[in-house]
Design an enzyme around this catalytic site. Sequence first.
Site, PDB file in Angstrom:
ATOM      1  N   HIS A 163       0.875  -1.193   0.000  1.00 20.23           N
ATOM      2  CA  HIS A 163       0.000   0.000   0.000  1.00 20.23           C
ATOM      3  C   HIS A 163       0.905   1.234   0.000  1.00 20.23           C
ATOM      4  O   HIS A 163       1.402   1.628   1.058  1.00 20.23           O
ATOM      5  CB  HIS A 163      -0.871   0.054   1.262  1.00 20.23           C
ATOM      6  CG  HIS A 163      -1.729  -1.138   1.497  1.00 20.23           C
ATOM      7  ND1 HIS A 163      -3.074  -1.157   1.235  1.00 20.23           N
ATOM      8  CD2 HIS A 163      -1.442  -2.377   1.986  1.00 20.23           C
ATOM      9  CE1 HIS A 163      -3.581  -2.346   1.554  1.00 20.23           C
ATOM     10  NE2 HIS A 163      -2.603  -3.105   2.014  1.00 20.23           N
ATOM     11  N   SER A 195     -19.262  -1.205   3.465  1.00 20.70           N
ATOM     12  CA  SER A 195     -20.202  -2.236   3.918  1.00 20.70           C
ATOM     13  C   SER A 195     -21.623  -1.688   4.028  1.00 20.70           C
ATOM     14  O   SER A 195     -22.579  -2.454   4.075  1.00 20.70           O
ATOM     15  CB  SER A 195     -19.757  -2.783   5.273  1.00 20.70           C
ATOM     16  OG  SER A 195     -19.691  -1.726   6.220  1.00 20.70           O
ATOM     17  N   GLU A 209      -7.367 -11.921   8.408  1.00 25.24           N
ATOM     18  CA  GLU A 209      -6.079 -11.412   8.881  1.00 25.24           C
ATOM     19  C   GLU A 209      -5.957 -11.569  10.398  1.00 25.24           C
ATOM     20  O   GLU A 209      -4.900 -11.924  10.898  1.00 25.24           O
ATOM     21  CB  GLU A 209      -5.973  -9.930   8.467  1.00 25.24           C
ATOM     22  CG  GLU A 209      -4.714  -9.231   8.943  1.00 25.24           C
ATOM     23  CD  GLU A 209      -4.587  -7.832   8.354  1.00 25.24           C
ATOM     24  OE1 GLU A 209      -5.543  -7.341   7.715  1.00 25.24           O
ATOM     25  OE2 GLU A 209      -3.511  -7.223   8.551  1.00 25.24           O
TER      26      GLU A 209
HETATM   27  C1  BEZ Z   1     -16.525  -0.120   5.885  1.00 23.84           C
HETATM   28  O1  BEZ Z   1     -16.620   0.690   4.972  1.00 23.84           O
HETATM   29  O2  BEZ Z   1     -17.457  -0.827   6.209  1.00 23.84           O
HETATM   30  C2  BEZ Z   1     -15.229  -0.278   6.631  1.00 23.84           C
HETATM   31  C3  BEZ Z   1     -14.127   0.483   6.275  1.00 23.84           C
HETATM   32  C4  BEZ Z   1     -12.945   0.326   6.966  1.00 23.84           C
HETATM   33  C5  BEZ Z   1     -12.859  -0.585   8.005  1.00 23.84           C
HETATM   34  C6  BEZ Z   1     -13.967  -1.319   8.355  1.00 23.84           C
HETATM   35  C7  BEZ Z   1     -15.147  -1.174   7.652  1.00 23.84           C
HETATM   36 FE   FE2 Z   2      -2.736  -5.037   2.935  1.00 25.52          FE
END
Ligand code: BEZ
Ligand code: FE2
Length: 404
Positions: free
Chosen positions: A64, A146, A211
């Site tokens: 990254h 999400s 992970e």
């Molecule tokens: C999400 O967009 O749901 C999310 C983003 C980063 C970490 C965990 C969830």
């Molecule tokens: Fe990664």
Amino acid sequence: MKILIADYIYTQKGFISKQAVAFTETVKEINTLEILKEKYPNAELIQTEPNSILYPGFINTHVHLEFSANKTSLKYGSFMSWLDTVIEHRDDLMGACDNTLMQKACKEMLSSGITTFGAISSFGNELEVCEETPQRVVFFNELIGSNAMYADMLYGDFMERVKASQNCTKASRVTPAIAIHSPYSVHPIILQKAVNVAKQEKLPLCAHFLESQAEREWLSSGTGDFEAFFKKYFNTSTPVTNIEEFMHAFDSYPTHFTHCVQATPKELDYLAKKGHSIAHCPRSNRYLGCGRLQIEALKLPFTVATDGLSSNDSLSIFDELRATLMLHNDIPIQALATSLLKSVTSDAAKVLNLNCGEVAVGKLADFAVITLPETPKREEEIALWSILHTKEVSHLFIEGEKYV
Ligand code: BEZ
Ligand code: FE2
């Protein structure tokens, strides 16, 4: 035409000596220097230092770049504490990560012999640097989100980034690709849409998977450290998917899964059966308290990768390989060294579907030459000595052009 002469060449049949390589953008012939000189009398001769070994350029399948500004901002030791500090410092870290810093990260990889890397990109900010760097870059546009309410908007933004990476010039050596952030952070509907795009357009596909123990607990039972995290940041209390459903979403397309430290043997067997592969990031796993991937039990191909400076102290592939030797202290060291070199060359090239990773006729002339401090006393130990003694490579070629 160029002819490179080194004491040893790393090949699929082991280390060979008394041979040289003739190449343009691709490898044309491997033979004795006398024969090659006779066949290609106008070729430029490149005589490397004594005790040098010609390797294919190394491949770091998972990095990254956008987190390259992190030194002491992110908390190491446990995954959830780390994730909390990612949220806390994300804007500062991204703001501090300009093109100069990302170019420095590419240069660090280059010095350690990395001629190809897989760049995981959340916003597309790295594209310009990746187009300009001499390395081959598989540009993994990452899908995240999400929350169903924002899913379409996030998917639209993701597709714009995919298209931008598809419009890179041929000269840039960028291959467009798709990354799914993780099972807990991507809604299954947009996940399936993205997998379908990868399949239709034949784009490399990767996903972080299992992970941490916290991820496993959240996906299995909606409990654990992620419960408070999702309540706090998303005001939700149930995961959007589970382990089985997530794995099945990739059934019809080979995917490079990153980490998998907390996967069970049964889950790993399932991934193997479906033709997937794993990116193993030993220092990242150790620093974030995620555990050890049991590479000795894997029945699927794996690569060794650095992850980003968000969970590492360097992007050197040799630092990573040395750490891998230490983390897996029960695996016989010579055999491990040999398999690790394969994991960052031919195996990694197959995973990314690239015509490199081997010094062989017809392959792209991506090379890294390393130089041992003295003549290896026993040939069967060259793999280990290469890993232990290399801080920087002595020559590096990409598509036949010299960059180090
Ligand atoms: C999400 O967009 O749901 C999310 C983003 C980063 C970490 C965990 C969830
Ligand atoms: Fe990664």
